[in-house]
Design a protein around this motif. Structure first.
Motif, PDB file in Angstrom:
ATOM      1  N   LEU A  89      77.069 173.857  41.322  1.00 42.48           N
ATOM      2  CA  LEU A  89      76.269 173.375  40.213  1.00 42.48           C
ATOM      3  C   LEU A  89      74.893 174.018  40.248  1.00 42.48           C
ATOM      4  CD1 LEU A  89      76.266 171.280  37.864  1.00 42.48           C
ATOM      5  CD2 LEU A  89      75.252 169.658  39.484  1.00 42.48           C
ATOM      6  N   ARG A  90      74.336 174.356  39.079  1.00 43.20           N
ATOM      7  CA  ARG A  90      73.047 175.042  39.010  1.00 43.20           C
ATOM      8  C   ARG A  90      71.912 174.090  38.665  1.00 43.20           C
ATOM      9  NH1 ARG A  90      72.365 178.608  41.996  1.00 43.20           N
ATOM     10  NH2 ARG A  90      73.814 177.227  43.019  1.00 43.20           N
ATOM     11  N   ASP A  91      71.982 172.864  39.165  1.00 44.61           N
ATOM     12  CA  ASP A  91      70.866 171.942  38.988  1.00 44.61           C
ATOM     13  C   ASP A  91      69.833 172.181  40.078  1.00 44.61           C
ATOM     14  OD1 ASP A  91      72.581 170.836  41.055  1.00 44.61           O
ATOM     15  OD2 ASP A  91      71.316 169.049  40.922  1.00 44.61           O
ATOM     16  N   GLY A  92      68.651 171.589  39.904  1.00 45.95           N
ATOM     17  CA  GLY A  92      67.556 171.846  40.829  1.00 45.95           C
ATOM     18  C   GLY A  92      67.833 171.422  42.253  1.00 45.95           C
ATOM     19  N   ARG A  93      68.474 170.280  42.430  1.00 49.10           N
ATOM     20  CA  ARG A  93      68.729 169.797  43.789  1.00 49.10           C
ATOM     21  C   ARG A  93      69.617 170.774  44.561  1.00 49.10           C
ATOM     22  NH1 ARG A  93      68.085 164.931  46.401  1.00 49.10           N
ATOM     23  NH2 ARG A  93      67.215 164.027  44.486  1.00 49.10           N
ATOM     24  N   THR A  94      70.642 171.293  43.917  1.00 49.40           N
ATOM     25  CA  THR A  94      71.520 172.270  44.570  1.00 49.40           C
ATOM     26  C   THR A  94      70.761 173.541  44.904  1.00 49.40           C
ATOM     27  OG1 THR A  94      73.449 171.425  43.378  1.00 49.40           O
ATOM     28  CG2 THR A  94      73.624 173.637  44.305  1.00 49.40           C
ATOM     29  N   GLN A 125      58.585 172.233  42.537  1.00 48.75           N
ATOM     30  CA  GLN A 125      58.121 170.847  42.446  1.00 48.75           C
ATOM     31  C   GLN A 125      59.147 169.903  43.056  1.00 48.75           C
ATOM     32  OE1 GLN A 125      56.445 169.834  38.386  1.00 48.75           O
ATOM     33  NE2 GLN A 125      56.951 171.998  38.047  1.00 48.75           N
ATOM     34  N   LEU A 126      60.416 170.177  42.800  1.00 46.33           N
ATOM     35  CA  LEU A 126      61.478 169.338  43.358  1.00 46.33           C
ATOM     36  C   LEU A 126      61.560 169.510  44.866  1.00 46.33           C
ATOM     37  CD1 LEU A 126      63.768 167.350  42.886  1.00 46.33           C
ATOM     38  CD2 LEU A 126      65.282 169.300  42.434  1.00 46.33           C
ATOM     39  N   PHE A 127      61.440 170.729  45.347  1.00 40.47           N
ATOM     40  CA  PHE A 127      61.446 171.001  46.787  1.00 40.47           C
ATOM     41  C   PHE A 127      60.364 170.169  47.471  1.00 40.47           C
ATOM     42  CE2 PHE A 127      62.622 174.409  50.023  1.00 40.47           C
ATOM     43  CZ  PHE A 127      61.907 173.848  51.078  1.00 40.47           C
ATOM     44  N   ALA A 128      59.151 170.199  46.916  1.00 40.39           N
ATOM     45  CA  ALA A 128      58.034 169.499  47.532  1.00 40.39           C
ATOM     46  C   ALA A 128      58.235 167.985  47.533  1.00 40.39           C
ATOM     47  CB  ALA A 128      56.737 169.855  46.807  1.00 40.39           C
ATOM     48  N   ARG A 129      58.968 167.464  46.561  1.00 40.39           N
ATOM     49  CA  ARG A 129      59.232 166.028  46.509  1.00 40.39           C
ATOM     50  C   ARG A 129      60.397 165.640  47.421  1.00 40.39           C
ATOM     51  NH1 ARG A 129      57.039 163.326  41.729  1.00 40.39           N
ATOM     52  NH2 ARG A 129      55.674 164.797  40.659  1.00 40.39           N
ATOM     53  N   MET A 130      61.376 166.522  47.555  1.00 48.86           N
ATOM     54  CA  MET A 130      62.508 166.238  48.424  1.00 48.86           C
ATOM     55  C   MET A 130      62.122 166.344  49.893  1.00 48.86           C
ATOM     56  SD  MET A 130      65.598 168.229  46.358  1.00 48.86           S
ATOM     57  CE  MET A 130      66.787 168.004  47.692  1.00 48.86           C
ATOM     58  N   PHE A 179      66.746 169.994  31.944  1.00 48.90           N
ATOM     59  CA  PHE A 179      66.359 168.607  31.666  1.00 48.90           C
ATOM     60  C   PHE A 179      66.719 167.705  32.839  1.00 48.90           C
ATOM     61  CE2 PHE A 179      67.025 164.318  30.100  1.00 48.90           C
ATOM     62  CZ  PHE A 179      65.861 164.096  29.371  1.00 48.90           C
ATOM     63  N   ASN A 180      67.938 167.855  33.374  1.00 49.94           N
ATOM     64  CA  ASN A 180      68.373 167.032  34.504  1.00 49.94           C
ATOM     65  C   ASN A 180      67.531 167.305  35.744  1.00 49.94           C
ATOM     66  OD1 ASN A 180      70.401 165.838  32.985  1.00 49.94           O
ATOM     67  ND2 ASN A 180      71.961 167.320  33.627  1.00 49.94           N
ATOM     68  N   THR A 181      67.167 168.570  35.941  1.00 48.87           N
ATOM     69  CA  THR A 181      66.307 168.900  37.079  1.00 48.87           C
ATOM     70  C   THR A 181      64.957 168.202  36.938  1.00 48.87           C
ATOM     71  OG1 THR A 181      67.376 171.035  37.476  1.00 48.87           O
ATOM     72  CG2 THR A 181      65.133 170.778  38.299  1.00 48.87           C
ATOM     73  N   GLY A 182      64.429 168.184  35.723  1.00 51.98           N
ATOM     74  CA  GLY A 182      63.176 167.469  35.488  1.00 51.98           C
ATOM     75  C   GLY A 182      63.305 165.991  35.811  1.00 51.98           C
ATOM     76  N   GLU A 183      64.448 165.395  35.455  1.00 54.16           N
ATOM     77  CA  GLU A 183      64.682 163.988  35.778  1.00 54.16           C
ATOM     78  C   GLU A 183      64.752 163.788  37.295  1.00 54.16           C
ATOM     79  OE1 GLU A 183      65.178 161.240  33.301  1.00 54.16           O
ATOM     80  OE2 GLU A 183      63.893 162.861  32.528  1.00 54.16           O
ATOM     81  N   ALA A 187      62.255 161.337  39.514  1.00 53.97           N
ATOM     82  CA  ALA A 187      62.865 160.240  40.266  1.00 53.97           C
ATOM     83  C   ALA A 187      62.321 160.134  41.687  1.00 53.97           C
ATOM     84  CB  ALA A 187      64.381 160.412  40.306  1.00 53.97           C
ATOM     85  N   LEU A 188      61.592 161.147  42.135  1.00 58.01           N
ATOM     86  CA  LEU A 188      61.079 161.164  43.502  1.00 58.01           C
ATOM     87  C   LEU A 188      59.560 161.029  43.503  1.00 58.01           C
ATOM     88  CD1 LEU A 188      63.267 164.064  44.930  1.00 58.01           C
ATOM     89  CD2 LEU A 188      63.505 161.625  45.437  1.00 58.01           C
TER      90      LEU A 188
END
Length: 282
Positions: A89-94, A125-130, A179-183, A187-188
């Motif tokens: 999957l090519r979402d941000g978390r992956t 941004q997601l990396f820094a929150r995870m 959009f899902n990556t932004g969500e 969420a974090l």
């Protein structure tokens, strides 16, 4: 004209020289194109993430200026450059997990100074929150922010058709997941102790100083939400284009150095305030 051609050739040569240092690494049975330049002069590790449809050579000018001050790490995501495509999957978390595994595979230990351009900025941004414990700072180069890009189902029909025709499978999948990556980002929680440098492209020729969030709906609520994500960030407005790291690499280098040294290395021409946000204008 001759001077411009000469400068363009020099820039192209720098890009080729930097890109030539990349190599292919086998990670989780996939070939991943990696650029890693180590220095013993500093413990800092700067990790670059590309925007959509872009490869790591876009960072060449920045890397050339900073490579003697920090260890450099950049790679091409699956489906980009010489990196294999993937069915994941090519979402941000992956994508964040893939980047983290690549860093670990290469022996790069945190903390990392994350630098991301455009869509790559959303991933950072997601990396820094995870993994806030692994992050020394974040530089967002004309980044995408949560809520800025609508769901692809809400794109105009001609946009959706053009996207499918002209973009690769991987790029389409990434765009579909913005959009899902932004969500996932929203969420974090955010760790305010992480220093953030935000670089925006707003040409001075456009008139009054204003932050261009690139929003599809330029309502004040969305702009305020984006502003509130990183209330302690230092914001730099530069007369450039979306490819700030290519057109004005010195501004990106200055932002990286500010986080590395905890102080400005270049006096700005103008310092001002915009709706309570610290603004630096070059």
């Amino acid at each position: 004209m001759l001077l411009r051609l000469t400068l363009a050739f020099v820039a192209f040569a720098i890009s080729l020289n930097t890109y030539a240092q990349s190599r292919i690494e086998k990670i989780n049975n996939h070939n991943i194109e990696v650029l890693q330049i180590e220095t013993t002069k500093s413990k800092a590790i700067v990790v670059f993430e590309n925007g959509s449809r872009e490869t790591l050579d876009k960072w060449s000018k920045v890397i050339e200026d900073i490579k003697n001050e920090a260890t450099i790490f950049a790679c091409n995501r699956p489906g980009y450059g010489k990196s294999d495509e993937t069915e994941a999957l090519r979402d941000g978390r992956t994508i964040v997990e893939e980047l983290r595994k690549t860093l670990q595979h290469q022996g790069s230990k945190p903390p990392y100074l994350l630098a991301g351009h455009s869509l790559g900025g959303l991933y950072m941004q997601l990396f820094a929150r995870m993994y806030p414990q692994d992050v020394a700072g974040v530089v967002l180069v004309d980044a995408v922010y949560p809520g800025v890009i609508k769901k692809t189902a809400d794109f105009p029909l001609y946009t959706r058709i053009a996207k499918r025709i002209f973009f690769s499978k991987v790029i389409n999948q990434e765009i579909d997941q913005i959009f899902n990556t932004g969500e996932e980002v929203l969420a974090l929680p955010w760790a305010n102790k992480i220093p953030v440098e935000r670089l925006f492209n707003v040409p001075k020729s456009a008139g009054a100083i204003a932050v261009d969030f690139g929003v599809t709906d330029s309502g004040s609520k969305l702009a305020a939400m984006v502003e509130g994500l990183y209330p302690n960030a230092n914001t730099t407005i530069v007369d450039s284009d979306h490819q700030i790291q290519v057109a004005n690499p010195e501004v990106v280098v200055a932002a990286i150095r500010r986080i590395m040294t905890a102080k400005a290395v270049k006096e700005p021409i103008v310092k001002t305030q915009l709706n309570g946000t610290r603004i630096t204008v070059y």
